[in-house]
Scaffold this motif. Structure first.
Motif, mmCIF file in Angstrom:
data_model
loop_
_atom_site.group_PDB
_atom_site.id
_atom_site.type_symbol
_atom_site.label_atom_id
_atom_site.label_comp_id
_atom_site.label_asym_id
_atom_site.label_seq_id
_atom_site.Cartn_x
_atom_site.Cartn_y
_atom_site.Cartn_z
ATOM 1 N N GLY A 1 0.863 -1.239 -0.089
ATOM 2 C CA GLY A 1 -0.199 0.014 0.167
ATOM 3 C C GLY A 1 0.748 1.243 -0.064
ATOM 4 N N SER A 2 0.202 2.419 -0.509
ATOM 5 C CA SER A 2 0.839 3.755 -0.598
ATOM 6 C C SER A 2 1.227 4.358 0.941
ATOM 7 C CB SER A 2 -0.026 4.604 -1.262
ATOM 8 O OG SER A 2 -1.321 4.784 -0.262
ATOM 9 N N LYS A 3 0.953 3.461 1.960
ATOM 10 C CA LYS A 3 1.115 4.068 3.165
ATOM 11 C C LYS A 3 2.714 3.676 3.634
ATOM 12 C CE LYS A 3 0.021 -0.396 5.297
ATOM 13 N NZ LYS A 3 -0.866 -1.059 6.501
ATOM 14 N N ASN A 4 3.433 3.003 2.830
ATOM 15 C CA ASN A 4 4.873 2.726 2.803
ATOM 16 C C ASN A 4 5.388 3.652 2.121
ATOM 17 O OD1 ASN A 4 4.418 0.739 4.867
ATOM 18 N ND2 ASN A 4 4.331 -0.750 3.217
ATOM 19 N N VAL A 5 5.066 4.716 1.151
ATOM 20 C CA VAL A 5 5.679 5.717 0.514
ATOM 21 C C VAL A 5 5.807 6.774 1.362
ATOM 22 C CG1 VAL A 5 5.776 7.071 -1.581
ATOM 23 C CG2 VAL A 5 4.773 4.644 -1.617
ATOM 24 N N LEU A 6 7.205 7.163 1.442
ATOM 25 C CA LEU A 6 7.664 8.521 2.141
ATOM 26 C C LEU A 6 6.899 9.591 1.288
ATOM 27 C CD1 LEU A 6 9.242 9.397 4.459
ATOM 28 C CD2 LEU A 6 11.147 9.851 2.847
ATOM 29 N N THR A 7 6.165 10.234 2.186
ATOM 30 C CA THR A 7 5.609 11.553 1.539
ATOM 31 C C THR A 7 6.174 12.938 2.286
ATOM 32 O OG1 THR A 7 3.808 11.246 2.954
ATOM 33 C CG2 THR A 7 3.574 10.300 0.582
ATOM 34 N N ALA A 8 5.731 13.951 1.493
ATOM 35 C CA ALA A 8 5.808 15.197 2.175
ATOM 36 C C ALA A 8 4.540 16.013 1.946
ATOM 37 C CB ALA A 8 7.146 16.038 1.914
ATOM 38 N N THR A 9 4.403 16.971 2.667
ATOM 39 C CA THR A 9 3.232 18.019 2.621
ATOM 40 C C THR A 9 3.653 19.402 1.883
ATOM 41 O OG1 THR A 9 1.949 16.720 4.478
ATOM 42 C CG2 THR A 9 1.319 18.872 3.803
ATOM 43 N N VAL A 10 2.986 19.824 1.053
ATOM 44 C CA VAL A 10 3.172 21.280 0.489
ATOM 45 C C VAL A 10 2.971 21.995 1.533
ATOM 46 C CG1 VAL A 10 2.804 22.669 -1.372
ATOM 47 C CG2 VAL A 10 2.539 20.256 -1.805
ATOM 48 N N GLY A 11 4.073 23.039 2.063
ATOM 49 C CA GLY A 11 3.910 24.125 2.726
ATOM 50 C C GLY A 11 4.699 25.225 2.322
ATOM 51 N N LYS A 12 4.597 26.148 3.325
ATOM 52 C CA LYS A 12 5.173 27.448 2.894
ATOM 53 C C LYS A 12 6.554 27.451 3.734
ATOM 54 C CE LYS A 12 1.519 30.618 1.358
ATOM 55 N NZ LYS A 12 0.953 31.653 1.484
ATOM 56 N N GLN A 13 7.600 27.999 3.153
ATOM 57 C CA GLN A 13 8.922 28.189 3.896
ATOM 58 C C GLN A 13 9.677 29.024 3.017
ATOM 59 O OE1 GLN A 13 11.589 24.517 4.035
ATOM 60 N NE2 GLN A 13 9.939 23.548 3.443
ATOM 61 N N GLY B 1 -0.991 22.113 1.394
ATOM 62 C CA GLY B 1 -1.639 20.891 2.179
ATOM 63 C C GLY B 1 -1.528 19.543 1.282
ATOM 64 N N ASP B 2 -1.321 19.612 -0.107
ATOM 65 C CA ASP B 2 -1.116 18.540 -1.096
ATOM 66 C C ASP B 2 -0.074 17.788 -0.517
ATOM 67 O OD1 ASP B 2 -3.178 19.248 -2.746
ATOM 68 O OD2 ASP B 2 -1.815 20.286 -4.418
ATOM 69 N N VAL B 3 -0.001 16.503 -0.902
ATOM 70 C CA VAL B 3 0.909 15.583 -0.359
ATOM 71 C C VAL B 3 1.610 14.976 -1.484
ATOM 72 C CG1 VAL B 3 1.359 13.239 0.953
ATOM 73 C CG2 VAL B 3 -0.525 14.863 1.611
ATOM 74 N N VAL B 4 2.877 14.872 -1.617
ATOM 75 C CA VAL B 4 3.738 14.483 -2.793
ATOM 76 C C VAL B 4 4.553 13.316 -2.284
ATOM 77 C CG1 VAL B 4 3.588 16.696 -4.253
ATOM 78 C CG2 VAL B 4 5.280 16.227 -2.397
ATOM 79 N N ALA B 5 4.822 12.354 -3.102
ATOM 80 C CA ALA B 5 5.813 11.363 -2.850
ATOM 81 C C ALA B 5 7.208 12.056 -3.015
ATOM 82 C CB ALA B 5 5.806 10.259 -3.965
ATOM 83 N N VAL B 6 8.013 11.681 -1.717
ATOM 84 C CA VAL B 6 9.314 12.458 -1.613
ATOM 85 C C VAL B 6 10.233 11.461 -2.631
ATOM 86 C CG1 VAL B 6 11.444 12.404 -0.008
ATOM 87 C CG2 VAL B 6 8.977 13.148 0.637
ATOM 88 N N ASP B 7 10.147 10.169 -2.893
ATOM 89 C CA ASP B 7 10.950 9.578 -3.774
ATOM 90 C C ASP B 7 9.995 9.054 -4.871
ATOM 91 O OD1 ASP B 7 12.800 8.113 -5.213
ATOM 92 O OD2 ASP B 7 13.167 6.424 -3.444
ATOM 93 N N PRO B 8 10.174 9.760 -6.091
ATOM 94 C CA PRO B 8 9.230 9.187 -7.282
ATOM 95 C C PRO B 8 9.586 7.613 -7.669
ATOM 96 C CG PRO B 8 9.987 11.335 -7.638
ATOM 97 C CD PRO B 8 10.917 10.590 -6.598
ATOM 98 N N THR B 9 10.869 7.286 -7.345
ATOM 99 C CA THR B 9 11.098 5.853 -8.073
ATOM 100 C C THR B 9 10.457 4.833 -7.140
ATOM 101 O OG1 THR B 9 13.211 5.732 -6.620
ATOM 102 C CG2 THR B 9 13.506 6.535 -8.688
#
Length: 353
Positions: free
Chosen positions: A40-52, A336-344
């Motif tokens: 499942g996608s729950k094992n994919v490392l993700t990051a939330t789009v935010g401001k910095q 708030g969008d969530v993206v995969a940190v490692d596309p591979t």
């Protein structure tokens, strides 16, 4: 119940009786299971789009360098009669550093002055004889030659005096700048010195951080850009400087490529010393409090995988400046969008239909 037990017994007997075939069937079942039931996608490392803040910089190494430094040497050899400084001493502009034995120079000057006085008397007497005529006013060729020789002899006597005086002046070493004596090849008077014997005076108020920037990056570097410097001697201190000059001509770096020196002035009276090494970040561009994502999330130049429910969707994003770790998002994603940190790590089975 007996029939079920009998079925398991027959299967067990089949497996033990056909071990190779059973192992092959097990492998096939495992492959089918992996394809039909992926992780499942729950094992994919993700990051939330935010401001910095996103800062684009060029990271370089460098060392402390003195813009104003002079090497002082005698132009003639001789015995050192006076030594007024030692390494580490502070000196003022115009101060005498050292002098050679001037006795010979003084005698040569006195002799040249006597020769000049004699020639001056001869010159004046000749001028009186010929009524102060110039060679152009001579009545004949013989008079013209006499008047010309008279002037030549006087000029020669004057030059001898000037050369003797210059030799005496060259026996005195004077610093043209104020600073610290950072090199002294001799430590005592009474020894012979040669034109390679060197005294170096360095102005501590002219210190700069000299950075070596690769040719591939030099086009991004401009005067006035901020520079964050960390010296090895002061690891817990960040020095905030700005680029004040860039070399026009390249040099060959230690790796064999072309590079340019870039300089940032250091504040005076801070304990920094010539030769101290360190690292620096030349700030090329920066954006404060902007939408950003990890740079590792980007693939194919400007695409990311955005999480949609339990799946991921490939999406185009318009990017701004990028650092080594972060990239500014101009459009295509929302906070708030969530993206995969490692596309591979995204397999075809994880993509939204």
């Amino acid at each position: 119940m007996n029939s079920i037990k009998s079925l398991f017994a027959r299967i067990k007997k089949f497996f033990f009786g056909h071990k190779k075939l059973s192992l092959l069937l097990l492998i096939i079942l495992l492959i089918i299971g992996y394809l039909l039931f992926p992780k499942g996608s729950k094992n994919v490392l993700t990051a939330t789009v935010g401001k910095q803040d996103v800062v684009k910089s060029v990271s370089v190494t460098g060392n402390v360098y003195a813009e104003t430094s002079v090497n002082l040497t005698f132009q003639i050899a001789g015995e050192l009669a006076y030594l007024g400084v030692k390494q580490g001493d502070e000196v003022k502009q115009g101060q005498v550093i050292a002098t050679l034995d001037q006795r010979t120079a003084q005698k040569n000057l006195e002799q040249a002055l006597i020769a000049y006085s004699l020639q001056r008397n001869t010159f004046d007497q000749t001028q009186d004889t010929y009524q102060n005529r110039t060679p152009q006013q001579a009545l004949n060729d013989n008079m013209k030659r006499i008047l010309q020789d008279n002037q030549y002899n006087l000029d020669n006597a004057i030059n001898s005096v000037e050369l003797s005086d210059l030799t005496k002046q060259l026996s005195v070493l004077i610093t043209p700048i104020s600073g610290i004596v950072t090199r002294a090849d001799v430590q005592t008077a009474g020894v012979n010195v040669i034109p390679t014997t060197t005294f170096t005076v360095t102005d501590p108020k002219s210190l700069e951080f000299q950075m070596e920037v690769d040719e591939a990056d030099i086009g991004q570097v401009k005067n006035g850009q901020k520079v964050d410097v960390s010296l090895d001697a002061f690891p817990n201190q960040t020095i905030y400087l700005s680029v004040n000059r860039i070399d026009f001509v390249s040099h060959v770096s230690s790796s064999g490529g072309n590079a340019f020196y870039v300089y940032a002035s250091l504040p005076a009276d801070t304990g920094y010393r010539v030769g101290m090494s360190g690292n620096a970040d030349i700030i090329i561009a920066s954006r404060n409090n902007v939408l950003s994502i990890p740079s590792s999330a980007i693939f194919d130049n400007d695409y990311v995988y955005v999480k949609k429910g339990k799946a991921f969707q490939k999406k185009y994003v318009n990017l701004g400046i990028q650092s080594d770790t972060q990239a500014q998002v101009l459009s295509g994603l929302s906070q708030g969008d969530v993206v995969a940190v490692d596309p591979t790590s995204i397999t075809p089975n994880m993509l939204a239909k």
